[in-house]
Design an enzyme around this catalytic site. Structure first.
Site, PDB file in Angstrom:
ATOM      1  N   TYR A 100       2.085 -15.632   4.545  1.00  0.00           N
ATOM      2  CA  TYR A 100       1.157 -15.887   3.427  1.00  0.00           C
ATOM      3  C   TYR A 100       1.561 -17.157   2.663  1.00  0.00           C
ATOM      4  O   TYR A 100       0.709 -17.987   2.327  1.00  0.00           O
ATOM      5  CB  TYR A 100       1.169 -14.670   2.517  1.00  0.00           C
ATOM      6  CG  TYR A 100       0.169 -14.674   1.376  1.00  0.00           C
ATOM      7  CD1 TYR A 100      -1.178 -14.369   1.595  1.00  0.00           C
ATOM      8  CD2 TYR A 100       0.577 -14.927   0.067  1.00  0.00           C
ATOM      9  CE1 TYR A 100      -2.084 -14.326   0.529  1.00  0.00           C
ATOM     10  CE2 TYR A 100      -0.312 -14.890  -0.993  1.00  0.00           C
ATOM     11  CZ  TYR A 100      -1.653 -14.588  -0.750  1.00  0.00           C
ATOM     12  OH  TYR A 100      -2.543 -14.553  -1.813  1.00  0.00           O
ATOM     13  N   PHE A 123       9.549 -13.454  -1.041  1.00  0.00           N
ATOM     14  CA  PHE A 123      10.249 -12.572  -0.103  1.00  0.00           C
ATOM     15  C   PHE A 123       9.224 -11.704   0.635  1.00  0.00           C
ATOM     16  O   PHE A 123       8.368 -11.086   0.008  1.00  0.00           O
ATOM     17  CB  PHE A 123      11.224 -11.689  -0.903  1.00  0.00           C
ATOM     18  CG  PHE A 123      12.143 -10.845  -0.061  1.00  0.00           C
ATOM     19  CD1 PHE A 123      13.442 -11.264   0.194  1.00  0.00           C
ATOM     20  CD2 PHE A 123      11.711  -9.628   0.470  1.00  0.00           C
ATOM     21  CE1 PHE A 123      14.300 -10.475   0.957  1.00  0.00           C
ATOM     22  CE2 PHE A 123      12.554  -8.854   1.244  1.00  0.00           C
ATOM     23  CZ  PHE A 123      13.848  -9.279   1.484  1.00  0.00           C
TER      24      PHE A 123
HETATM   25  P1  NDP Z   1      -9.767  -8.946  -2.093  1.00  0.00           P
HETATM   26  O1  NDP Z   1      -9.085  -8.227  -0.996  1.00  0.00           O
HETATM   27  O2  NDP Z   1     -10.448  -8.176  -3.160  1.00  0.00           O
HETATM   28  O3  NDP Z   1     -10.802  -9.999  -1.508  1.00  0.00           O
HETATM   29  C1  NDP Z   1     -10.566 -10.691  -0.318  1.00  0.00           C
HETATM   30  C2  NDP Z   1     -11.889 -10.944   0.334  1.00  0.00           C
HETATM   31  O4  NDP Z   1     -11.662 -11.633   1.582  1.00  0.00           O
HETATM   32  C3  NDP Z   1     -12.661  -9.654   0.669  1.00  0.00           C
HETATM   33  O5  NDP Z   1     -13.993  -9.813   0.205  1.00  0.00           O
HETATM   34  C4  NDP Z   1     -12.622  -9.587   2.184  1.00  0.00           C
HETATM   35  O6  NDP Z   1     -13.817  -9.085   2.754  1.00  0.00           O
HETATM   36  C5  NDP Z   1     -12.524 -11.061   2.541  1.00  0.00           C
HETATM   37  N1  NDP Z   1     -12.007 -11.251   3.896  1.00  0.00           N
HETATM   38  C6  NDP Z   1     -10.860 -10.772   4.431  1.00  0.00           C
HETATM   39  N2  NDP Z   1     -10.750 -11.158   5.720  1.00  0.00           N
HETATM   40  C7  NDP Z   1     -11.856 -11.890   5.997  1.00  0.00           C
HETATM   41  C8  NDP Z   1     -12.352 -12.539   7.150  1.00  0.00           C
HETATM   42  N3  NDP Z   1     -11.672 -12.568   8.308  1.00  0.00           N
HETATM   43  N4  NDP Z   1     -13.548 -13.168   7.092  1.00  0.00           N
HETATM   44  C9  NDP Z   1     -14.269 -13.155   5.950  1.00  0.00           C
HETATM   45  N5  NDP Z   1     -13.851 -12.562   4.816  1.00  0.00           N
HETATM   46  C10 NDP Z   1     -12.667 -11.930   4.849  1.00  0.00           C
HETATM   47  O7  NDP Z   1      -8.634  -9.904  -2.730  1.00  0.00           O
HETATM   48  P2  NDP Z   1      -8.620 -10.778  -4.051  1.00  0.00           P
HETATM   49  O8  NDP Z   1      -9.950 -10.877  -4.659  1.00  0.00           O
HETATM   50  O9  NDP Z   1      -7.497 -10.327  -4.864  1.00  0.00           O
HETATM   51  O10 NDP Z   1      -8.193 -12.213  -3.438  1.00  0.00           O
HETATM   52  C11 NDP Z   1      -9.067 -13.325  -3.327  1.00  0.00           C
HETATM   53  C12 NDP Z   1      -8.224 -14.543  -2.977  1.00  0.00           C
HETATM   54  O11 NDP Z   1      -7.300 -14.794  -4.029  1.00  0.00           O
HETATM   55  C13 NDP Z   1      -7.408 -14.372  -1.696  1.00  0.00           C
HETATM   56  O12 NDP Z   1      -7.422 -15.586  -0.973  1.00  0.00           O
HETATM   57  C14 NDP Z   1      -6.019 -14.074  -2.228  1.00  0.00           C
HETATM   58  O13 NDP Z   1      -5.035 -14.471  -1.304  1.00  0.00           O
HETATM   59  C15 NDP Z   1      -5.995 -14.924  -3.486  1.00  0.00           C
HETATM   60  N6  NDP Z   1      -5.028 -14.492  -4.478  1.00  0.00           N
HETATM   61  C16 NDP Z   1      -5.108 -13.241  -5.061  1.00  0.00           C
HETATM   62  C17 NDP Z   1      -4.201 -12.859  -6.027  1.00  0.00           C
HETATM   63  C18 NDP Z   1      -4.269 -11.533  -6.715  1.00  0.00           C
HETATM   64  O14 NDP Z   1      -3.374 -11.226  -7.525  1.00  0.00           O
HETATM   65  N7  NDP Z   1      -5.272 -10.718  -6.478  1.00  0.00           N
HETATM   66  C19 NDP Z   1      -3.111 -13.756  -6.416  1.00  0.00           C
HETATM   67  C20 NDP Z   1      -3.120 -15.028  -5.763  1.00  0.00           C
HETATM   68  C21 NDP Z   1      -4.052 -15.378  -4.822  1.00  0.00           C
HETATM   69  P3  NDP Z   1     -14.057  -7.508   2.974  1.00  0.00           P
HETATM   70  O15 NDP Z   1     -13.941  -6.875   1.616  1.00  0.00           O
HETATM   71  O16 NDP Z   1     -15.443  -7.469   3.533  1.00  0.00           O
HETATM   72  O17 NDP Z   1     -12.972  -7.069   3.904  1.00  0.00           O
END
Ligand code: NDP
Length: 248
Positions: A155, A150
């Site tokens: 995403y 939801f």
């Molecule tokens: P974070 O927000 O800690 O990490 C996400 C990272 O993506 C950051 O380092 C950020 O960089 C980077 N990022 C965002 N936009 C861009 C861009 N345009 N170009 C390059 N880098 C980018 O999140 P998580 O560690 O929690 O998530 C990591 C992955 O796991 C994601 O794909 C998320 O969707 C997936 N996920 C997470 C879950 C959770 O519970 N945490 C559950 C399921 C999936 P910066 O910090 O420099 O902005």
């Protein structure tokens, strides 16, 4: 599980799950490169903390939603590091809202950062992996790409799309020793999730049969296994790590 001599690129490597992945791949012997998009100073602080933990990680600025940025990064890493052997497409964002209220900007931002990025980055390195006859592409999807959520049409669509990409590319690269898989984490106790009010977090945990949030290390361990030689027969798979919250 020796990854000596392998180069691992982790997009969003400075984030919550990304940091754990970088540490585990480095512990297995890989030379780790993390991308960041935010502040250079923060990325350097991250690098210094990693060094204090004994991890020698490279950092590279790259907006994964920009093909040109990814091409520039690819040209540099292919020339200076001899390519990338292990690619973890981990960068991701959310911009939630019910579909009726979701703007085109919210839709486009989430689709470009989470899904177009997988094309933009993988495109730079797959030829090199196939030429070497060894490679690993691991796409960090989500439980919400498997079950829908939801307020997350954008995403959920992007994360489901990542797995479609994995299955298709896996078929094209299998004979050349390159595996392509998705990992679908459930709720992981990163800073973002831990910042949610305790009462709301408790409601989330109540839906998880294992009775707790996942740990970034648990996702990193799965990624590291998929990156290893031992996982050579696993390709086109979508492996859930969600404490039993969604089973399919
Ligand atoms: P974070 O927000 O800690 O990490 C996400 C990272 O993506 C950051 O380092 C950020 O960089 C980077 N990022 C965002 N936009 C861009 C861009 N345009 N170009 C390059 N880098 C980018 O999140 P998580 O560690 O929690 O998530 C990591 C992955 O796991 C994601 O794909 C998320 O969707 C997936 N996920 C997470 C879950 C959770 O519970 N945490 C559950 C399921 C999936 P910066 O910090 O420099 O902005």
């Amino acid at each position: 599980m020796s990854m000596q001599g392998k180069v691992a690129l982790v997009t969003g490597g400075t984030g919550g799950i990304g940091t754990a992945i970088c540490k585990k791949l480095a512990a297995a012997g890989a030379k780790v490169v993390a991308t960041y998009i935010g502040d250079e100073g923060q990325a350097k602080d991250w690098q210094a903390k990693m060094a204090a933990d004994g991890v020698d990680a490279m950092i590279v600025a790259c907006d994964v939603s920009s093909f040109d940025d990814c091409k520039a990064m690819g040209d540099t890493l292919n020339a200076e590091m001899g390519g990338v052997d292990i690619l973890v497409n981990n960068a991701g964002i959310t911009k939630d809202g019910t579909f009726r209220k979701m703007s085109a900007d919210q839709w486009n931002a989430v689709l470009t950062v989470n899904l177009d990025s997988v094309f933009n980055v993988t495109k730079q390195f797959v030829d090199g992996m196939m030429t070497k006859g060894w490679g690993r592409v691991i796409n960090i999807s989500s439980i919400n790409g498997q079950k829908g959520q939801f307020g997350q049409t954008n995403y959920s669509a992007a994360k489901a799309g990542m797995h479609g990409f994995s299955m298709a590319l896996a078929q094209e690269t299998a004979k050349k020793g390159v595996t392509v898989n998705s990992v679908s984490p459930g709720y992981i106790g990163t800073e973002m999730v831990m910042a949610v009010p305790e009462e709301v977090r408790n409601q989330i945990v109540a839906q998880i049969p294992v009775g707790r949030l996942g740990k970034p290390d648990e996702i990193a361990a799965l990624v590291t296994f998929l990156a290893s030689d031992d996982a050579a027969f696993i390709t086109g798979a979508n492996i859930a790590a969600n404490g039993g919250q969604h089973m399919c």
